[in-house]
Design a protein around this motif. Structure first.
Motif, PDB file in Angstrom:
ATOM      1  N   ASP A  58       2.501  33.323 131.066  1.00 60.62           N
ATOM      2  CA  ASP A  58       2.955  34.176 130.310  1.00 60.62           C
ATOM      3  C   ASP A  58       1.938  34.830 129.059  1.00 60.62           C
ATOM      4  N   GLN A  59       2.333  35.451 127.963  1.00 64.41           N
ATOM      5  CA  GLN A  59       1.161  36.016 127.334  1.00 64.41           C
ATOM      6  C   GLN A  59       0.691  35.203 126.313  1.00 64.41           C
ATOM      7  N   SER A  60       0.933  33.757 126.509  1.00 61.20           N
ATOM      8  CA  SER A  60       0.697  32.906 125.394  1.00 61.20           C
ATOM      9  C   SER A  60      -0.722  32.983 124.901  1.00 61.20           C
ATOM     10  N   TYR A  61      -1.749  32.935 126.021  1.00 61.82           N
ATOM     11  CA  TYR A  61      -3.047  32.973 125.620  1.00 61.82           C
ATOM     12  C   TYR A  61      -3.520  34.005 124.773  1.00 61.82           C
ATOM     13  N   GLN A  62      -3.132  35.245 125.388  1.00 58.17           N
ATOM     14  CA  GLN A  62      -3.502  36.707 124.805  1.00 58.17           C
ATOM     15  C   GLN A  62      -2.979  36.765 123.258  1.00 58.17           C
ATOM     16  N   LEU A  63      -1.845  36.240 123.123  1.00 63.54           N
ATOM     17  CA  LEU A  63      -1.112  36.113 121.664  1.00 63.54           C
ATOM     18  C   LEU A  63      -1.799  35.438 120.831  1.00 63.54           C
ATOM     19  N   ILE A  64      -2.373  34.156 121.417  1.00 62.78           N
ATOM     20  CA  ILE A  64      -3.189  33.284 120.384  1.00 62.78           C
ATOM     21  C   ILE A  64      -4.358  33.960 120.184  1.00 62.78           C
ATOM     22  N   LEU A  65      -5.154  34.555 121.048  1.00 61.15           N
ATOM     23  CA  LEU A  65      -6.635  35.023 121.062  1.00 61.15           C
ATOM     24  C   LEU A  65      -6.224  36.122 119.828  1.00 61.15           C
ATOM     25  N   ASN A  66      -5.290  37.070 120.088  1.00 63.83           N
ATOM     26  CA  ASN A  66      -4.962  38.346 119.068  1.00 63.83           C
ATOM     27  C   ASN A  66      -4.902  37.684 117.699  1.00 63.83           C
ATOM     28  N   PHE A  67      -4.051  36.586 117.625  1.00 60.95           N
ATOM     29  CA  PHE A  67      -3.846  35.954 116.120  1.00 60.95           C
ATOM     30  C   PHE A  67      -5.144  35.557 115.662  1.00 60.95           C
ATOM     31  N   LYS A  68      -5.803  35.049 116.353  1.00 63.90           N
ATOM     32  CA  LYS A  68      -7.087  34.489 115.803  1.00 63.90           C
ATOM     33  C   LYS A  68      -8.151  35.500 115.455  1.00 63.90           C
ATOM     34  N   GLU A  69      -8.159  36.689 116.342  1.00 61.96           N
ATOM     35  CA  GLU A  69      -8.972  37.790 115.870  1.00 61.96           C
ATOM     36  C   GLU A  69      -8.435  38.530 114.898  1.00 61.96           C
ATOM     37  N   GLN A  70      -7.416  38.623 114.752  1.00 62.91           N
ATOM     38  CA  GLN A  70      -6.606  39.707 113.569  1.00 62.91           C
ATOM     39  C   GLN A  70      -6.802  38.961 112.260  1.00 62.91           C
ATOM     40  N   HIS A  71      -6.564  37.745 112.252  1.00 61.99           N
ATOM     41  CA  HIS A  71      -6.725  37.165 110.936  1.00 61.99           C
ATOM     42  C   HIS A  71      -8.225  36.344 110.690  1.00 61.99           C
ATOM     43  N   ASN A  72      -9.130  36.474 111.681  1.00 57.88           N
ATOM     44  CA  ASN A  72     -10.321  35.952 111.493  1.00 57.88           C
ATOM     45  C   ASN A  72     -10.424  34.820 111.340  1.00 57.88           C
ATOM     46  N   ILE A  73      -9.994  33.972 112.194  1.00 56.87           N
ATOM     47  CA  ILE A  73      -9.742  32.491 111.772  1.00 56.87           C
ATOM     48  C   ILE A  73     -10.913  31.905 112.768  1.00 56.87           C
ATOM     49  N   THR A  74     -11.739  30.981 112.028  1.00 51.61           N
ATOM     50  CA  THR A  74     -12.915  30.524 112.515  1.00 51.61           C
ATOM     51  C   THR A  74     -12.880  28.974 113.204  1.00 51.61           C
ATOM     52  N   ASN A  75     -11.558  28.475 112.578  1.00 55.02           N
ATOM     53  CA  ASN A  75     -11.301  26.858 112.806  1.00 55.02           C
ATOM     54  C   ASN A  75     -10.207  26.881 113.874  1.00 55.02           C
ATOM     55  N   LEU A  76      -9.945  27.861 114.844  1.00 52.35           N
ATOM     56  CA  LEU A  76      -8.865  27.732 115.869  1.00 52.35           C
ATOM     57  C   LEU A  76      -9.756  27.981 117.135  1.00 52.35           C
ATOM     58  N   LYS A  77      -9.564  26.798 117.831  1.00 48.07           N
ATOM     59  CA  LYS A  77     -10.180  26.703 119.145  1.00 48.07           C
ATOM     60  C   LYS A  77      -9.179  26.864 120.087  1.00 48.07           C
ATOM     61  N   LEU A  78      -9.350  27.831 121.142  1.00 51.12           N
ATOM     62  CA  LEU A  78      -8.505  28.217 122.338  1.00 51.12           C
ATOM     63  C   LEU A  78      -9.109  27.941 123.613  1.00 51.12           C
ATOM     64  N   VAL A  79      -8.382  26.932 124.183  1.00 46.99           N
ATOM     65  CA  VAL A  79      -8.956  26.460 125.628  1.00 46.99           C
ATOM     66  C   VAL A  79      -8.136  26.545 126.515  1.00 46.99           C
ATOM     67  N   LYS A  80      -8.312  26.833 127.773  1.00 47.46           N
ATOM     68  CA  LYS A  80      -7.853  27.196 128.917  1.00 47.46           C
ATOM     69  C   LYS A  80      -7.864  25.765 130.015  1.00 47.46           C
TER      70      LYS A  80
END
Length: 256
Positions: free
Chosen positions: A42-64
């Motif tokens: 589903d869109q989980s990965y993209q939603l998390i990536l958008n959340f990270k970029e929109q809030h400029n979160i540097t300590n969020l790692k997203l791995v597939k």
């Protein structure tokens, strides 16, 4: 304390942002959040990536990773973790905003405890922190994964048995509790999803899921016997006790 949060994520687009907000709204910030996308379609990965970029979160790692189950995802996250303490959160559970602050407070007051969770059944008259012995844990799994905070350096390798699909977390808690001090807090820390391990399905599906969970528990008891954590007599008695609990649970589910 440097705390790394591990979240296995599989097709969690409906809840994952609320889950992340519950972490980044903590009264005591964590060191990092590691989300392992376990082959979501589903869109989980993209939603998390958008959340990270929109809030400029540097300590969020997203791995597939290719879909391999939550045990594998958690193990993967632990290998990437920089913190000296590991917290787990399922992708449909929500933390109370003071969860980490409360747990750190009691861990600092009780430095001998290396694994701390939440009591599922709250008792107003009980003490706030309750030590759970290995013998107590053999009778019942007191530790809910989304509430657990554990010291990283005592984790076995691999921490979770990725060959198990049921009760792999319970096996890890037994392994830890056999050698270390563990405890639960009589304080609300997590809001659990009503969909987690939902057994209110058809009788056939209900029976199948309950039996798989029971088999996982029986395998854990056999593992404890093979490791000589318990003797043969205790293994048999505990296995019978576990089967009695299973039958009671099955009957209660059917008559509801």
């Amino acid at each position: 304390m440097k705390i790394s949060v591990i979240i296995p994520c599989y097709n969690s687009e409906q809840n994952i942002i609320r889950v992340l907000l519950s972490i980044f709204s903590q009264t005591l910030a964590v060191h990092e959040v590691i989300v392992i996308d376990d082959g979501s379609t589903d869109q989980s990965y993209q939603l998390i990536l958008n959340f990270k970029e929109q809030h400029n979160i540097t300590n969020l790692k997203l791995v597939k990773q290719t879909n391999a189950g939550p045990a594998s995802a958690r193990n993967h996250g632990i290998t990437l973790a920089e913190g000296d303490w590991i917290a787990f959160l399922d992708s449909d559970d929500i933390w109370d905003t003071s969860k980490i602050e409360i747990q750190q407070k009691y861990l600092l007051q009780n430095p001998h405890i290396i694994l701390l969770g939440e009591s599922l059944k709250k008792n107003k008259t009980a003490q706030i922190i309750q030590t759970i012995s290995f013998n107590q844990l053999l009778l019942k799994n007191y530790f809910i994964t989304s509430s657990v905070l554990v010291r990283k350096d005592i984790l076995p390798n691999p921490p979770f048995d990725f060959n198990k699909k049921y009760s792999e977390d319970y096996k890890l808690w037994l392994e830890i509790c056999h050698q270390h001090s563990c405890a639960i807090l009589n304080i609300p820390l997590v809001k659990y999803s009503q969909n987690s391990n939902n057994l209110n399905n058809s009788p056939q599906n209900l029976s199948s899921k309950l039996w798989k969970m029971e088999k996982g528990e029986l395998e854990n008891l056999r593992y404890c016997y093979q490791k000589r954590y318990i003797n043969f007599f205790d293994w048999i008695i505990l296995s019978v006790f576990s089967l009695v609990k299973y039958l009671r649970r099955l009957i209660l589910k059917y008559i509801k």
